[in-house]
Design an enzyme around this catalytic site. Structure first.
Site, PDB file in Angstrom:
ATOM      1  N   LYS A 164       0.830  -1.204   0.000  1.00  0.00           N
ATOM      2  CA  LYS A 164       0.000   0.000   0.000  1.00  0.00           C
ATOM      3  C   LYS A 164       0.865   1.255   0.000  1.00  0.00           C
ATOM      4  CE  LYS A 164      -2.940   2.831   2.903  1.00  0.00           C
ATOM      5  NZ  LYS A 164      -3.490   3.023   4.256  1.00  0.00           N
ATOM      6  N   ASP A 182      -6.316   0.036   0.353  1.00  0.00           N
ATOM      7  CA  ASP A 182      -6.416   0.135   1.803  1.00  0.00           C
ATOM      8  C   ASP A 182      -7.454  -0.850   2.313  1.00  0.00           C
ATOM      9  OD1 ASP A 182      -8.861   1.218   1.169  1.00  0.00           O
ATOM     10  OD2 ASP A 182      -8.416   3.230   1.939  1.00  0.00           O
TER      11      ASP A 182
END
Length: 217
Positions: A164, A182
């Site tokens: 991420k 996310d």
């Protein structure tokens, strides 16, 4: 008064205006089929990409990264690492003091871990993050001359940098068509049936190949 209909998506029920219901239901069916079947994806993915891009640009014409990193890839990398289990708003509050003392990898590498921990104390998992930030800074100096690398492989080889954070840096700092996944994207992508994979990296690969390039204007 406009009438509404309910539409189901991944176990959730959403209320939409009736005049949009049919088109939305049909479109969601296309998206599900596109991501499940590579053959059908080749046929309709271009239309889906364009329509997603149009919707995003209409709804969020001036969308910007929530992290206030002043265009500095190093600061973005640090802030991305701090944002794990912490809100972007909180990261924006605590990093000015941190960067006032260490605004380069060189300065961060020389800072005692205890001092870094003190400066980020209100951020979740501050003990681990402080240690990783110092380690990451030292490796940036050793491997990359203090420069933030511009590849997923090199970024993810740094302590504490996951897919991420690497995606955020690649997209925002280097303009790469990366798709940060996310917790919310992870859950919704699976619940909607768009992907069946159970890791963020796999979901990034499945979704990002079709939508990531539109995240940079």
């Amino acid at each position: 008064m406009k009438t509404t209909e309910k539409i189901s998506l991944g176990g959730f029920a959403f209320v939409v205006e009736s005049d949009a219901y049919e088109a939305l239901e049909s479109y969601l069916s296309e998206i599900r089929e596109c991501f499940r079947n590579d053959n059908s994806a080749d046929e309709i993915v271009e239309d889906i990409e364009v329509r997603i891009a149009e919707i995003l640009k209409e709804k969020y014409p001036s969308a910007e990264c929530a992290l206030q990193y002043d265009g500095d890839p190093w600061k973005l990398l640090v802030m991305g690492r701090l944002s794990a289990q912490c809100t972007d708003a909180r990261v924006n509050l605590i990093t000015p003091a941190l960067f006032a003392e260490a605004d380069t990898p060189e300065a961060m590498a020389q800072m005692p871990v205890s001092r870094v921990r003190e400066l980020i104390a209100t951020c979740g998992m501050c003990d681990t993050k402080a240690q990783r930030l110092v380690e990451m800074s030292r490796l940036l100096l050793e491997r990359h001359g203090g420069q933030v690398p511009g590849s997923f492989e090199e970024l993810e080889a740094l302590p504490g940098v996951g897919h991420k954070t690497a995606s955020v840096v690649m997209n925002q700092a280097f303009g790469s068509p990366a798709f940060p996944v996310d917790t919310h994207i992870f859950r919704l992508a699976r619940l909607a049936g768009i992907v069946a994979q159970r890791t963020n990296a796999n979901i990034h690969g499945r979704i990002g190949q079709h939508t990531g390039k539109f995240l940079r204007g």
